[in-house]
Design a protein around this motif. Structure first.
Motif, PDB file in Angstrom:
ATOM      1  N   ILE A   1       5.463   5.187   2.272  1.00 56.64           N
ATOM      2  CA  ILE A   1       5.083   6.593   2.184  1.00 56.64           C
ATOM      3  C   ILE A   1       5.264   7.056   0.737  1.00 56.64           C
ATOM      4  N   PHE A   2       4.283   7.757   0.207  1.00 57.22           N
ATOM      5  CA  PHE A   2       4.353   8.264  -1.160  1.00 57.22           C
ATOM      6  C   PHE A   2       5.638   9.063  -1.343  1.00 57.22           C
ATOM      7  N   THR A   3       6.447   8.668  -2.330  1.00 55.27           N
ATOM      8  CA  THR A   3       7.780   9.244  -2.512  1.00 55.27           C
ATOM      9  C   THR A   3       8.009   9.610  -3.971  1.00 55.27           C
ATOM     10  N   PRO A   4       8.044  10.893  -4.322  1.00 53.81           N
ATOM     11  CA  PRO A   4       8.390  11.282  -5.696  1.00 53.81           C
ATOM     12  C   PRO A   4       9.844  10.925  -5.987  1.00 53.81           C
ATOM     13  N   GLU A   5      10.058  10.073  -6.974  1.00 53.27           N
ATOM     14  CA  GLU A   5      11.411   9.630  -7.283  1.00 53.27           C
ATOM     15  C   GLU A   5      12.257  10.788  -7.812  1.00 53.27           C
ATOM     16  N   LEU A   6      13.518  10.802  -7.434  1.00 49.00           N
ATOM     17  CA  LEU A   6      14.430  11.820  -7.932  1.00 49.00           C
ATOM     18  C   LEU A   6      14.516  11.758  -9.459  1.00 49.00           C
ATOM     19  N   ASP A   7      14.726  12.916 -10.074  1.00 46.82           N
ATOM     20  CA  ASP A   7      14.909  12.995 -11.527  1.00 46.82           C
ATOM     21  C   ASP A   7      13.755  12.358 -12.288  1.00 46.82           C
ATOM     22  N   SER A   8      12.545  12.573 -11.792  1.00 47.96           N
ATOM     23  CA  SER A   8      11.351  12.093 -12.480  1.00 47.96           C
ATOM     24  C   SER A   8      10.378  13.244 -12.661  1.00 47.96           C
ATOM     25  N   ALA A   9       9.394  13.046 -13.540  1.00 48.74           N
ATOM     26  CA  ALA A   9       8.361  14.059 -13.730  1.00 48.74           C
ATOM     27  C   ALA A   9       7.589  14.282 -12.435  1.00 48.74           C
ATOM     28  N   LEU A  10       7.411  13.219 -11.663  1.00 50.61           N
ATOM     29  CA  LEU A  10       6.692  13.338 -10.402  1.00 50.61           C
ATOM     30  C   LEU A  10       7.461  14.226  -9.423  1.00 50.61           C
ATOM     31  N   TYR A  11       8.775  14.103  -9.422  1.00 53.64           N
ATOM     32  CA  TYR A  11       9.590  14.944  -8.546  1.00 53.64           C
ATOM     33  C   TYR A  11       9.412  16.418  -8.912  1.00 53.64           C
ATOM     34  N   GLN A  12       9.393  16.703 -10.202  1.00 52.60           N
ATOM     35  CA  GLN A  12       9.194  18.086 -10.642  1.00 52.60           C
ATOM     36  C   GLN A  12       7.822  18.593 -10.214  1.00 52.60           C
ATOM     37  N   GLN A  13       6.839  17.711 -10.254  1.00 53.32           N
ATOM     38  CA  GLN A  13       5.484  18.084  -9.847  1.00 53.32           C
ATOM     39  C   GLN A  13       5.438  18.485  -8.378  1.00 53.32           C
ATOM     40  N   TYR A  14       6.266  17.834  -7.550  1.00 50.69           N
ATOM     41  CA  TYR A  14       6.277  18.092  -6.108  1.00 50.69           C
ATOM     42  C   TYR A  14       7.446  18.970  -5.693  1.00 50.69           C
ATOM     43  N   ALA A  15       8.119  19.592  -6.642  1.00 51.63           N
ATOM     44  CA  ALA A  15       9.369  20.312  -6.353  1.00 51.63           C
ATOM     45  C   ALA A  15       9.210  21.353  -5.257  1.00 51.63           C
ATOM     46  N   ASP A  16       8.079  22.066  -5.228  1.00 49.39           N
ATOM     47  CA  ASP A  16       7.904  23.120  -4.231  1.00 49.39           C
ATOM     48  C   ASP A  16       7.504  22.576  -2.863  1.00 49.39           C
ATOM     49  N   ARG A  17       7.356  21.243  -2.757  1.00 52.49           N
ATOM     50  CA  ARG A  17       6.977  20.628  -1.481  1.00 52.49           C
ATOM     51  C   ARG A  17       8.089  19.737  -0.913  1.00 52.49           C
ATOM     52  N   ILE A  18       9.207  19.603  -1.623  1.00 54.21           N
ATOM     53  CA  ILE A  18      10.286  18.728  -1.172  1.00 54.21           C
ATOM     54  C   ILE A  18      10.899  19.281   0.112  1.00 54.21           C
TER      55      ILE A  18
ATOM     56  N   PHE B   1       0.837  -1.200   0.000  1.00 53.45           N
ATOM     57  CA  PHE B   1       0.000   0.000   0.000  1.00 53.45           C
ATOM     58  C   PHE B   1       0.871   1.249   0.000  1.00 53.45           C
ATOM     59  N   ILE B   2       0.268   2.342  -0.457  1.00 48.89           N
ATOM     60  CA  ILE B   2       0.912   3.657  -0.411  1.00 48.89           C
ATOM     61  C   ILE B   2       0.127   4.549   0.531  1.00 48.89           C
ATOM     62  N   ALA B   3       0.812   5.117   1.506  1.00 51.70           N
ATOM     63  CA  ALA B   3       0.211   6.160   2.339  1.00 51.70           C
ATOM     64  C   ALA B   3       0.394   7.479   1.589  1.00 51.70           C
ATOM     65  N   ASP B   4      -0.671   7.971   0.981  1.00 51.43           N
ATOM     66  CA  ASP B   4      -0.567   9.153   0.133  1.00 51.43           C
ATOM     67  C   ASP B   4      -0.301  10.400   0.977  1.00 51.43           C
ATOM     68  N   LEU B   5       0.266  11.407   0.333  1.00 46.74           N
ATOM     69  CA  LEU B   5       0.557  12.648   1.050  1.00 46.74           C
ATOM     70  C   LEU B   5      -0.687  13.461   1.344  1.00 46.74           C
ATOM     71  N   ASP B   6      -1.832  13.089   0.747  1.00 49.01           N
ATOM     72  CA  ASP B   6      -3.072  13.801   1.084  1.00 49.01           C
ATOM     73  C   ASP B   6      -3.866  13.074   2.175  1.00 49.01           C
TER      74      ASP B   6
END
Length: 446
Positions: free
Chosen positions: A362-379, A332-337
């Motif tokens: 825990i939901f983890t945006p992978e480094l150097d991925s589009a998902l990481y860029q999506q969450y960049a202001d929350r890292i 399972f993934i514990a989402d950040l929301d």
């Protein structure tokens, strides 16, 4: 490159804290064993140092062995260890240093340091042997090389996994008291495919091998399994249950060879639901665990994750594996929301569906991925060691970091207590983990 006669192959430590599951799941260093087989065939001496099992530090091993080349492979969370080993190699033995593995394939620019000479960004391990043999790096696809003018990166090409040799398992056989998957000890690894044909939004595995899914002939896989002196086999493909005809052939060949072992593999819920008869047949030939990404508790999250299945499918998959007598490891993934209610709902769903074996990341945006860029202001951190799916690396959306950790650890404690009551994993020190979770409820996120 000068003539190389001694190569040290390194698999890093998992962690230098006890906030991990080392000793519960310890993986055979399969990539290093493929390289070992290639080096052996070339008459090049090698030794393996695996930080999961070795008692002496890597630096001491280097001083004793004095390798001319050091190859290190690892994951994101081990980045600092990998770079540390390369620095030690330069200091103690003046070795040529090469980094490869999953992290290097996806985040190679993070490894551009003076202690690293080459980075292998492809799964084509033959390129390492060619490099050792003197082939100029600029002639090899998937190699980054350092020079006085800076770094040069030659893009990788997809690799056909059929080319891999059988791994040299000498090191595994010397440490069968350490390599395990939960209660399955020892547990050997077999790879039958590479990359993933699915496109779940949270996962970076489908970007490996240039996004190209490649697989071995299943007859050769069964031949390898038959030769391994170990009764537990972990099929480490990102998803083994992809092609129903290939699975049927696998089952028939295992029966034909009268191979009697226990198996662990990854498999999607929708495949399980479409093929309940195959689950019964897999159970009959020894499948013990199927690791299934259930991920979420509602169809909204599943759609956002691009899972291509729904909650009804997840529930049916649990029931099918129960009926077949295969343990589902529900992931399972514990989402950040998440809110506190979502953590409680996850426990209730697991309990209601009598799911005994679970893992919650825990939901983890992978480094150097589009998902990481999506969450960049929350890292929240730049520490690669936090990319272990047990730490919050991006700010939660609906509660504080401290509150998120509190409810996450409450969930883990409840799941561990349930496992203890059910009598599973009797080799685990439940008291240690529960005390650790209790401590971390208040230590993290302050």
């Amino acid at each position: 490159m000068k003539q190389i006669q001694r190569v040290l192959l390194i698999h890093p430590e998992i962690s230098r804290t006890k906030y991990n599951f080392a000793g519960v799941i310890d993986n055979e260093p399969l990539e290093l064993e493929y390289i070992a087989a290639l080096l052996r065939d070339q008459g090049i001496g090698y030794e393996i140092w695996d930080g999961q099992v070795e008692q002496i530090p890597a630096a001491e091993k280097m001083k004793a062995y004095m390798p001319e080349l050091v190859y290190v492979c690892g994951r994101t969370r081990q980045e600092r260890f990998m770079l540390e080993y390369c620095e030690a190699a330069k200091q103690f033995s003046g070795s040529i240093t090469v980094i490869g593995g999953l992290h290097a394939q996806q985040s190679y620019t993070r490894l551009y340091t003076d202690s690293v000479d080459y980075i292998l960004t492809s799964f084509n391990l033959f390129h390492l042997i060619e490099l050792i043999g003197g082939t100029p790096p600029e002639q090899l696809n998937g190699i980054c090389c350092r020079s006085a003018d800076g770094w040069q990166a030659i893009p990788p090409e997809p690799f056909d996994i059929q080319r891999l040799p059988l791994p040299d398992r000498t090191y595994f056989y010397a440490h069968t008291d350490r390599y395990r998957y939960l209660e399955l000890l020892p547990c050997a690894h077999v790879r039958t495919a590479y990359c993933c044909p699915y496109r779940c939004s949270f996962c970076s595995r489908n970007r490996l091998n240039c996004g190209v899914y490649t697989r071995r002939d299943i007859r050769e896989v069964v031949e390898e399994i038959g030769q391994i002196s170990c009764e537990n086999i972990y099929l480490v493909d990102d998803d083994f249950l992809v092609d129903s005809e290939r699975i049927r052939q696998f089952i028939a060949l295992i029966k034909e060879r009268n191979i009697r072992k226990r198996y662990v593999c990854y498999g999607r819920a929708d495949f399980i639901v479409r093929h309940p008869e195959l689950m019964q047949q897999l159970s009959e030939i020894g499948f013990y665990y199927i690791l299934t990404g259930l991920e979420a508790l509602d169809d909204r999250h599943l759609a956002a994750y691009n899972k291509k299945c729904d909650m009804d499918c997840n529930a049916r998959a649990v029931g099918i594996l129960h009926q077949a007598g295969i343990h589902m490891m529900g992931m399972f993934i514990a989402d950040l929301d998440f809110t506190a209610r979502d953590f409680r709902s996850m426990y209730r769903w697991i309990k209601t569906h009598k799911l005994r074996h679970t893992a919650v990341s825990i939901f983890t945006p992978e480094l150097d991925s589009a998902l990481y860029q999506q969450y960049a202001d929350r890292i929240l951190t730049d520490d690669p060691g936090a990319w272990d799916y047990l730490h919050v690396v991006a700010k939660p959306g609906r509660m504080s970091v401290r509150s998120y950790y509190f409810h996450y650890h409450i969930l883990l404690i409840r799941l561990f207590l349930r496992g203890w009551r059910d009598g599973i994993y009797d080799f685990v020190d439940y008291g240690y983990y529960i005390r650790s979770f209790l401590k971390n409820m208040f230590r993290f996120g302050g």
